[in-house]
Design a protein around this motif. Structure first.
Motif, PDB file in Angstrom:
ATOM      1  N   ASN A 125     -30.240  38.810  34.063  1.00  0.00           N
ATOM      2  CA  ASN A 125     -30.642  39.520  32.849  1.00  0.00           C
ATOM      3  C   ASN A 125     -31.522  38.689  31.929  1.00  0.00           C
ATOM      4  OD1 ASN A 125     -29.173  41.868  33.507  1.00  0.00           O
ATOM      5  ND2 ASN A 125     -27.285  40.885  32.841  1.00  0.00           N
ATOM      6  N   ARG A 126     -32.048  37.582  32.416  1.00  0.00           N
ATOM      7  CA  ARG A 126     -32.921  36.748  31.596  1.00  0.00           C
ATOM      8  C   ARG A 126     -34.384  37.135  31.804  1.00  0.00           C
ATOM      9  NH1 ARG A 126     -30.540  30.553  32.055  1.00  0.00           N
ATOM     10  NH2 ARG A 126     -28.418  31.002  31.316  1.00  0.00           N
ATOM     11  N   THR A 127     -35.155  36.969  30.743  1.00  0.00           N
ATOM     12  CA  THR A 127     -36.587  37.266  30.859  1.00  0.00           C
ATOM     13  C   THR A 127     -37.297  36.209  31.701  1.00  0.00           C
ATOM     14  OG1 THR A 127     -36.939  36.084  28.766  1.00  0.00           O
ATOM     15  CG2 THR A 127     -36.639  38.482  28.662  1.00  0.00           C
ATOM     16  N   LYS A 128     -36.845  34.960  31.641  1.00  0.00           N
ATOM     17  CA  LYS A 128     -37.437  33.898  32.441  1.00  0.00           C
ATOM     18  C   LYS A 128     -36.828  33.904  33.840  1.00  0.00           C
ATOM     19  CE  LYS A 128     -38.217  28.900  32.511  1.00  0.00           C
ATOM     20  NZ  LYS A 128     -37.940  27.606  31.827  1.00  0.00           N
ATOM     21  N   PRO A 129     -37.656  33.896  34.888  1.00  0.00           N
ATOM     22  CA  PRO A 129     -37.109  33.938  36.253  1.00  0.00           C
ATOM     23  C   PRO A 129     -36.176  32.766  36.537  1.00  0.00           C
ATOM     24  CG  PRO A 129     -39.489  34.300  36.258  1.00  0.00           C
ATOM     25  CD  PRO A 129     -39.129  33.855  34.875  1.00  0.00           C
ATOM     26  N   GLY A 130     -35.141  33.019  37.331  1.00  0.00           N
ATOM     27  CA  GLY A 130     -34.243  31.958  37.741  1.00  0.00           C
ATOM     28  C   GLY A 130     -34.835  31.148  38.876  1.00  0.00           C
ATOM     29  N   PRO A 131     -34.140  30.125  39.344  1.00  0.00           N
ATOM     30  CA  PRO A 131     -34.629  29.321  40.473  1.00  0.00           C
ATOM     31  C   PRO A 131     -34.624  30.144  41.754  1.00  0.00           C
ATOM     32  CG  PRO A 131     -32.363  28.740  39.941  1.00  0.00           C
ATOM     33  CD  PRO A 131     -32.817  29.677  38.861  1.00  0.00           C
ATOM     34  N   PRO A 132     -35.399  29.744  42.770  1.00  0.00           N
ATOM     35  CA  PRO A 132     -35.364  30.467  44.054  1.00  0.00           C
ATOM     36  C   PRO A 132     -33.936  30.559  44.572  1.00  0.00           C
ATOM     37  CG  PRO A 132     -37.159  28.885  44.021  1.00  0.00           C
ATOM     38  CD  PRO A 132     -36.358  28.625  42.786  1.00  0.00           C
ATOM     39  N   ILE A 133     -33.520  31.754  44.919  1.00  0.00           N
ATOM     40  CA  ILE A 133     -32.105  31.985  45.183  1.00  0.00           C
ATOM     41  C   ILE A 133     -31.606  31.232  46.416  1.00  0.00           C
ATOM     42  CG2 ILE A 133     -32.474  34.092  46.529  1.00  0.00           C
ATOM     43  CD1 ILE A 133     -29.949  35.192  45.087  1.00  0.00           C
ATOM     44  N   GLN A 134     -32.420  31.156  47.477  1.00  0.00           N
ATOM     45  CA  GLN A 134     -31.947  30.474  48.679  1.00  0.00           C
ATOM     46  C   GLN A 134     -31.745  28.992  48.423  1.00  0.00           C
ATOM     47  OE1 GLN A 134     -33.589  31.523  52.609  1.00  0.00           O
ATOM     48  NE2 GLN A 134     -33.931  29.335  52.935  1.00  0.00           N
ATOM     49  N   ALA A 135     -32.697  28.357  47.748  1.00  0.00           N
ATOM     50  CA  ALA A 135     -32.568  26.927  47.445  1.00  0.00           C
ATOM     51  C   ALA A 135     -31.373  26.681  46.529  1.00  0.00           C
ATOM     52  CB  ALA A 135     -33.852  26.415  46.789  1.00  0.00           C
ATOM     53  N   TRP A 136     -31.146  27.596  45.595  1.00  0.00           N
ATOM     54  CA  TRP A 136     -30.021  27.449  44.662  1.00  0.00           C
ATOM     55  C   TRP A 136     -28.689  27.551  45.404  1.00  0.00           C
ATOM     56  CZ3 TRP A 136     -26.021  30.584  42.877  1.00  0.00           C
ATOM     57  CH2 TRP A 136     -25.421  30.203  41.683  1.00  0.00           C
ATOM     58  N   ILE A 137     -28.574  28.522  46.341  1.00  0.00           N
ATOM     59  CA  ILE A 137     -27.347  28.658  47.124  1.00  0.00           C
ATOM     60  C   ILE A 137     -27.154  27.450  48.037  1.00  0.00           C
ATOM     61  CG2 ILE A 137     -26.213  30.014  48.928  1.00  0.00           C
ATOM     62  CD1 ILE A 137     -27.489  32.497  47.724  1.00  0.00           C
ATOM     63  N   ALA A 138     -28.247  26.987  48.655  1.00  0.00           N
ATOM     64  CA  ALA A 138     -28.146  25.842  49.568  1.00  0.00           C
ATOM     65  C   ALA A 138     -27.648  24.597  48.849  1.00  0.00           C
ATOM     66  CB  ALA A 138     -29.508  25.578  50.202  1.00  0.00           C
ATOM     67  N   GLU A 139     -28.041  24.441  47.597  1.00  0.00           N
ATOM     68  CA  GLU A 139     -27.622  23.259  46.839  1.00  0.00           C
ATOM     69  C   GLU A 139     -26.182  23.364  46.372  1.00  0.00           C
ATOM     70  OE1 GLU A 139     -28.767  20.906  42.673  1.00  0.00           O
ATOM     71  OE2 GLU A 139     -30.012  22.558  43.401  1.00  0.00           O
ATOM     72  N   LYS A 140     -25.734  24.572  46.002  1.00  0.00           N
ATOM     73  CA  LYS A 140     -24.431  24.710  45.349  1.00  0.00           C
ATOM     74  C   LYS A 140     -23.318  25.242  46.247  1.00  0.00           C
ATOM     75  CE  LYS A 140     -26.315  25.399  40.701  1.00  0.00           C
ATOM     76  NZ  LYS A 140     -25.626  24.236  40.130  1.00  0.00           N
ATOM     77  N   TYR A 141     -23.674  25.934  47.350  1.00  0.00           N
ATOM     78  CA  TYR A 141     -22.635  26.587  48.155  1.00  0.00           C
ATOM     79  C   TYR A 141     -22.649  26.145  49.621  1.00  0.00           C
ATOM     80  CZ  TYR A 141     -21.278  29.731  44.369  1.00  0.00           C
ATOM     81  OH  TYR A 141     -20.800  30.238  43.183  1.00  0.00           O
ATOM     82  N   ASP A 168     -35.330  37.617  43.899  1.00  0.00           N
ATOM     83  CA  ASP A 168     -36.316  36.674  44.429  1.00  0.00           C
ATOM     84  C   ASP A 168     -36.736  37.025  45.852  1.00  0.00           C
ATOM     85  OD1 ASP A 168     -37.945  34.315  44.319  1.00  0.00           O
ATOM     86  OD2 ASP A 168     -36.423  33.210  45.447  1.00  0.00           O
ATOM     87  N   ARG A 169     -36.410  38.234  46.357  1.00  0.00           N
ATOM     88  CA  ARG A 169     -36.796  38.716  47.691  1.00  0.00           C
ATOM     89  C   ARG A 169     -36.662  37.607  48.749  1.00  0.00           C
ATOM     90  NH1 ARG A 169     -41.697  40.562  48.744  1.00  0.00           N
ATOM     91  NH2 ARG A 169     -40.928  42.289  49.997  1.00  0.00           N
ATOM     92  N   PRO A 170     -35.448  37.171  49.064  1.00  0.00           N
ATOM     93  CA  PRO A 170     -35.270  36.014  49.956  1.00  0.00           C
ATOM     94  C   PRO A 170     -35.694  36.248  51.398  1.00  0.00           C
ATOM     95  CG  PRO A 170     -33.153  37.037  49.460  1.00  0.00           C
ATOM     96  CD  PRO A 170     -34.151  37.693  48.565  1.00  0.00           C
ATOM     97  N   LEU A 171     -35.626  37.513  51.891  1.00  0.00           N
ATOM     98  CA  LEU A 171     -35.937  37.743  53.301  1.00  0.00           C
ATOM     99  C   LEU A 171     -37.392  37.405  53.639  1.00  0.00           C
ATOM    100  CD1 LEU A 171     -35.211  38.592  56.113  1.00  0.00           C
ATOM    101  CD2 LEU A 171     -35.303  40.988  55.405  1.00  0.00           C
ATOM    102  N   PRO A 172     -38.398  37.846  52.871  1.00  0.00           N
ATOM    103  CA  PRO A 172     -39.778  37.446  53.202  1.00  0.00           C
ATOM    104  C   PRO A 172     -39.991  35.940  53.179  1.00  0.00           C
ATOM    105  CG  PRO A 172     -39.784  39.279  51.665  1.00  0.00           C
ATOM    106  CD  PRO A 172     -38.375  38.812  51.756  1.00  0.00           C
TER     107      PRO A 172
END
Length: 374
Positions: A125-141, A168-172
């Protein structure tokens, strides 16, 4: 309590039913919800039961396991498997009991769901985009190879474990990260899966992503994938029923929602509290006397995590007509505005369904589905 049915007689009955033909020719499945409910009844947790209160397949009796195997072969529609503690997708249920080979997502789906929920709370819900979701999951999970990430995001697109909200449309991005050879192997694998799977709509959910990935890489689709797409489309064109006469829409429906927590609900009007408790019962499958009782159940079921809970006002033009409570983003109940009596329309994993046979309920579900923004 399970309805008393003779399992041996049920097995004989199921074994006598015509199985679905794998491939483009698939007859309609018989109505098997009653049998599913007798041996795998709905359990506490509601739509979230497969996550919070799953069936332990290892503890099934031989008869129960055989019945579940036959149900997977017969592909019943609308049997509310998640409420029974079983996976949403027939493909996932088949893998769960060993009828099909496992996928990499089977090992990581719980961590993936938790990661997506956390990412949504922090960044959606933030106006500023978050970090790339795959990289974020790889780092934290968890982290896997590029080819395995591609398989995971394709399974997400195929709704292997229900609808998972992604950003962040991770599949493409995942398709672009593998070699051309791996991309072709991925497309060929899914061409075969689409042709042989019993899952309804698998081509519509996955094939466009594969086509987009090859287009973005300026590569030619594998011949097997192109042939599969032509066969599927030709079959669906032959089988497509005649459309019903078009009905003039009532107008444009707009959804205005806000996040809610226990404090917000406690401070709400009595009418809204009653409405919430009805929606919570339909979601969880249990009756709650107060919002605090639901919060206590939620804490126990999700090990302290919090369900994404929202309240929507649904307007026709500028006039508010309905209200909706949603749980876990896309499961909810629609009410006439100000009423705690459900409208007959509810949302399950992002799709509106009817709970009665009234034509007006069907029309409302179709119109809300057309305009829903999430």
């Amino acid at each position: 309590m399970k309805k008393k049915l003779d399992p041996k007689a049920v097995i004989r009955e199921l074994e006598a039913m015509p199985k679905l033909v794998r491939g483009p020719s698939r007859p309609l499945a018989p109505p098997l919800t009653e049998i599913r409910e007798a041996f795998f009844p709905s359990r506490s947790g509601g739509h979230n039961a497969y996550v919070s209160n799953p069936v332990d397949v290892r503890a099934l009796s031989n008869d129960e396991r055989r019945i579940l195997e036959l149900l997977c072969e017969l592909d019943p529609e609308g049997a509310s498997y998640p409420n029974a503690g079983l996976p949403h997708s027939i493909r996932t249920r088949r893998r769960l009991i060993g009828l099909d080979a496992p996928s990499v997502i089977d090992e990581h789906w719980r961590a993936l769901q938790a990661a997506l929920d956390e990412y949504g709370r922090k960044f959606a819900n933030r106006t500023k985009p978050g970090p790339p979701i795959q990289a974020w999951i790889a780092e934290k999970y968890f982290d896997v190879s590029p080819e395995e990430w591609l398989e995971i995001w394709t399974e997400v697109a195929a709704c292997a474990y229900g609808n998972m909200a992604t950003w962040d449309r991770p599949l493409p991005h995942a398709a672009a990260a593998v070699s051309p050879k791996a991309r072709r192997a991925w497309a060929e694998k899914w061409a075969k899966e689409i042709m042989t799977s019993l899952a309804v709509g698998l081509r519509d959910s996955v094939a466009p992503h594969i086509e987009d990935a090859f287009r973005a890489a300026n590569e030619t689709l594998p011949a097997s994938f192109v042939a599969m797409t032509k066969v599927k489309r030709a079959h669906e064109k032959r089988e497509k029923p005649k459309p019903a006469p078009k009905r003039k829409p009532l107008g444009k429906w707009t959804f205005r929602g806000k996040n809610m927590d226990l404090r917000d609900i406690v401070r709400s009007s009595l009418a809204k509290k009653r409405q919430f408790l009805v929606a919570a019962k339909k979601y969880a499958g249990e009756t709650f006397k107060t919002p605090k009782a639901f919060a206590a159940w939620e804490t126990k079921q999700l090990d302290g995590d919090v369900i994404d809970l929202r309240f929507y006002t649904i307007a026709l033009g500028k006039k508010p007509v309905y209200e909706m409570w949603t749980f876990l983003v896309d499961n909810g109940t629609v009410f006439p505005i100000g009423s705690h009596v459900p409208s007959g329309v509810h949302m399950i994993q992002g799709d509106f369904h009817v709970e009665d046979k009234r034509p007006e309920s069907k029309e409302l579900a179709e119109e809300l589905q057309r305009d829903v923004p999430f």
